[in-house]
Design a protein around this motif. Structure first.
Motif, PDB file in Angstrom:
ATOM      1  N   VAL A 146      18.994  21.113  27.216  1.00 37.09           N
ATOM      2  CA  VAL A 146      17.595  21.526  27.081  1.00 37.09           C
ATOM      3  C   VAL A 146      17.005  20.868  25.839  1.00 37.09           C
ATOM      4  N   THR A 147      15.797  20.357  25.964  1.00 34.20           N
ATOM      5  CA  THR A 147      15.130  19.715  24.837  1.00 34.20           C
ATOM      6  C   THR A 147      13.652  20.087  24.837  1.00 34.20           C
ATOM      7  N   GLU A 148      12.963  19.647  23.805  1.00 34.54           N
ATOM      8  CA  GLU A 148      11.526  19.913  23.671  1.00 34.54           C
ATOM      9  C   GLU A 148      10.763  18.604  23.814  1.00 34.54           C
ATOM     10  N   VAL A 149       9.682  18.652  24.579  1.00 31.37           N
ATOM     11  CA  VAL A 149       8.867  17.468  24.840  1.00 31.37           C
ATOM     12  C   VAL A 149       7.439  17.753  24.397  1.00 31.37           C
ATOM     13  N   GLN A 150       6.851  16.799  23.688  1.00 28.92           N
ATOM     14  CA  GLN A 150       5.458  16.920  23.269  1.00 28.92           C
ATOM     15  C   GLN A 150       4.635  15.861  23.990  1.00 28.92           C
ATOM     16  N   ILE A 151       3.640  16.326  24.767  1.00 28.35           N
ATOM     17  CA  ILE A 151       2.734  15.441  25.496  1.00 28.35           C
ATOM     18  C   ILE A 151       1.339  15.691  24.951  1.00 28.35           C
ATOM     19  N   GLY A 152       0.841  14.741  24.174  1.00 22.64           N
ATOM     20  CA  GLY A 152      -0.431  14.984  23.497  1.00 22.64           C
ATOM     21  C   GLY A 152      -0.257  16.074  22.457  1.00 22.64           C
ATOM     22  N   LYS A 179       0.373  19.300  23.517  1.00 30.00           N
ATOM     23  CA  LYS A 179       1.096  20.378  24.184  1.00 30.00           C
ATOM     24  C   LYS A 179       2.598  20.144  24.092  1.00 30.00           C
ATOM     25  N   ARG A 180       3.332  21.235  23.953  1.00 30.29           N
ATOM     26  CA  ARG A 180       4.787  21.180  23.897  1.00 30.29           C
ATOM     27  C   ARG A 180       5.364  21.883  25.129  1.00 30.29           C
ATOM     28  N   HIS A 181       6.433  21.315  25.664  1.00 27.79           N
ATOM     29  CA  HIS A 181       7.061  21.865  26.860  1.00 27.79           C
ATOM     30  C   HIS A 181       8.574  21.854  26.685  1.00 27.79           C
ATOM     31  N   ARG A 182       9.224  22.738  27.421  1.00 34.34           N
ATOM     32  CA  ARG A 182      10.674  22.728  27.521  1.00 34.34           C
ATOM     33  C   ARG A 182      11.069  21.877  28.724  1.00 34.34           C
ATOM     34  N   ALA A 183      12.119  21.095  28.570  1.00 31.60           N
ATOM     35  CA  ALA A 183      12.575  20.225  29.656  1.00 31.60           C
ATOM     36  C   ALA A 183      14.094  20.170  29.648  1.00 31.60           C
ATOM     37  N   ILE A 184      14.643  19.772  30.787  1.00 33.89           N
ATOM     38  CA  ILE A 184      16.091  19.625  30.938  1.00 33.89           C
ATOM     39  C   ILE A 184      16.413  18.142  31.021  1.00 33.89           C
ATOM     40  N   VAL A 185      17.257  17.676  30.117  1.00 32.47           N
ATOM     41  CA  VAL A 185      17.698  16.283  30.154  1.00 32.47           C
ATOM     42  C   VAL A 185      18.727  16.144  31.269  1.00 32.47           C
ATOM     43  N   ARG A 186      18.469  15.226  32.193  1.00 39.39           N
ATOM     44  CA  ARG A 186      19.371  15.015  33.333  1.00 39.39           C
ATOM     45  C   ARG A 186      20.398  13.928  33.043  1.00 39.39           C
ATOM     46  N   SER A 220      16.151  10.633  31.647  1.00 37.96           N
ATOM     47  CA  SER A 220      15.496  11.273  32.786  1.00 37.96           C
ATOM     48  C   SER A 220      15.399  12.760  32.505  1.00 37.96           C
ATOM     49  N   LEU A 221      14.213  13.335  32.770  1.00 33.30           N
ATOM     50  CA  LEU A 221      13.955  14.737  32.470  1.00 33.30           C
ATOM     51  C   LEU A 221      13.555  15.499  33.722  1.00 33.30           C
ATOM     52  N   LEU A 222      13.964  16.752  33.777  1.00 35.96           N
ATOM     53  CA  LEU A 222      13.424  17.713  34.735  1.00 35.96           C
ATOM     54  C   LEU A 222      12.498  18.618  33.938  1.00 35.96           C
ATOM     55  N   ILE A 223      11.211  18.548  34.218  1.00 36.29           N
ATOM     56  CA  ILE A 223      10.230  19.236  33.388  1.00 36.29           C
ATOM     57  C   ILE A 223       9.313  20.081  34.257  1.00 36.29           C
ATOM     58  N   PHE A 224       9.095  21.311  33.820  1.00 37.60           N
ATOM     59  CA  PHE A 224       8.205  22.230  34.533  1.00 37.60           C
ATOM     60  C   PHE A 224       6.888  22.295  33.759  1.00 37.60           C
ATOM     61  N   ALA A 225       5.955  21.461  34.157  1.00 36.92           N
ATOM     62  CA  ALA A 225       4.649  21.414  33.498  1.00 36.92           C
ATOM     63  C   ALA A 225       3.588  21.129  34.544  1.00 36.92           C
ATOM     64  N   VAL A 280      10.055  13.154  22.469  1.00 40.25           N
ATOM     65  CA  VAL A 280      11.195  13.973  22.888  1.00 40.25           C
ATOM     66  C   VAL A 280      12.067  14.230  21.668  1.00 40.25           C
ATOM     67  N   ARG A 281      12.437  15.494  21.486  1.00 40.99           N
ATOM     68  CA  ARG A 281      13.267  15.859  20.346  1.00 40.99           C
ATOM     69  C   ARG A 281      14.727  15.525  20.640  1.00 40.99           C
ATOM     70  N   GLY A 282      15.332  14.746  19.750  1.00 46.63           N
ATOM     71  CA  GLY A 282      16.715  14.344  19.919  1.00 46.63           C
ATOM     72  C   GLY A 282      17.691  15.372  19.397  1.00 46.63           C
ATOM     73  N   ALA A 283      18.991  14.997  19.426  1.00 50.00           N
ATOM     74  CA  ALA A 283      20.035  15.926  18.997  1.00 50.00           C
ATOM     75  C   ALA A 283      19.921  16.255  17.517  1.00 50.00           C
ATOM     76  N   GLY A 284      19.426  15.308  16.713  1.00 49.66           N
ATOM     77  CA  GLY A 284      19.290  15.553  15.281  1.00 49.66           C
ATOM     78  C   GLY A 284      18.006  16.247  14.887  1.00 49.66           C
ATOM     79  N   GLY A 285      17.157  16.562  15.855  1.00 48.29           N
ATOM     80  CA  GLY A 285      15.908  17.247  15.566  1.00 48.29           C
ATOM     81  C   GLY A 285      14.714  16.335  15.407  1.00 48.29           C
TER      82      GLY A 285
END
Length: 292
Positions: free
Chosen positions: A222-228, A230-237, A245-250, A261-266
């Protein structure tokens, strides 16, 4: 079957060679419809009607198979591939890769077991066949296949007439090419029927061109995605050296705006959306390419 060298970008139906087959199919359909009507209307000699309709239905199935063969898929390959193991060596700067080809044609080669590390776009390749020679190749795809490991496809670049002649001799004049040509031939009718069924099912799958230059690695998280703004939660596939590749519910997933996209180091890393699809027709999936 479309001859190699004749390219097409979309499916086509060869009416010229299958007109008689199409007429026979229509006649068989009409005969089955007539037989079913008489079977229910008259109600006599049902056993005879049953056997006749069964044979007609079987014949109709074989006719449909023939019509599917005339419904040709897009043709993008210009030369015939030959499955032949040839030892090779790839060189690019300090990079040295050795392996054995899976299949070879007059335009390129492919092999399994390539390293998951990114490969240079162009390399020098030495084929150690019956007549060794060296030429330049271009990376076409480098991807991970389900159940088959990593596969890499290379295309020959600027082949001279001499190189093409040596390649022809290595492929078609080498007795080792045809020594085991009949070894894997199916001899079981049941297996042949199974392969026919699988081929019919695969016939309806759309053509998928492989262009990925870096193999994907499964990386579910699970990661965080910022589009413009807005921030969303997404699943890295999955991930690769060039993207993810992301599975994102937006509700909105624009493809013209860079994504962070927020990486492992933040840290937030910029990506460019490449495609948008739906997994199982329900879950939106987005492919992202890293922005240097």
């Amino acid at each position: 079957v479309t001859p190699k060298g004749l390219l097409s970008e979309q499916r086509s139906f060869d009416w010229r060679s299958s007109a008689s087959l199409a007429i026979a199919t229509l006649i068989t359909l009409a005969a089955i419809a007539k037989g079913l009507w008489e079977f229910w209307y008259f109600g006599i000699e049902k056993d005879a009607y049953f056997f006749n309709l069964s044979w007609a239905s079987f014949n109709l199935l074989t006719l449909f198979v023939g019509l599917l063969m005339a419904w040709e898929k897009p043709q993008t390959r210009t030369e015939e591939r030959i499955i032949k193991p040839i030892p090779f060596e790839l060189r690019a700067g300090t990079l040295r890769i050795t392996g054995t080809t899976h299949d070879v044609s007059l335009t390129g080669v492919s092999w399994f077991g390539a390293s998951p590390d990114p490969l240079p776009p162009t390399m020098d390749m030495s084929l150690h066949g019956r007549i060794p020679f060296t030429c330049q190749v271009r990376l076409v795809y480098h991807d991970r296949l389900s159940g088959s490991g990593t596969k890499c496809g290379l295309a020959f670049r600027n082949l001279s007439e001499e190189h093409r002649r040596l390649l022809l001799l290595n492929l078609y004049s080498d007795p080792m090419t045809w020594e085991h040509a009949q070894r894997d031939r199916l001899r079981s009718s049941l297996l042949m029927a199974g392969h026919l069924l699988i081929g019919l099912l695969k016939h309806f799958r759309p053509l998928r061109l492989r262009r990925r230059q870096a193999p994907r690695q499964w990386h579910v998280g699970v990661t965080e995605v910022q589009i413009g703004k807005k921030r969303h939660r997404a699943i890295v596939r999955d991930r690769s050296a060039s993207g993810l590749s992301l599975l994102i519910f937006a509700n909105e997933t624009p493809l013209t705006t860079p994504w962070l996209v927020r990486g492992a180091g933040g840290q937030l890393k910029a990506y460019r959306p490449i495609y948008r699809a739906r997994r199982w027709r329900l879950i939106p999936r987005v492919g992202l390419q890293a922005i240097p």
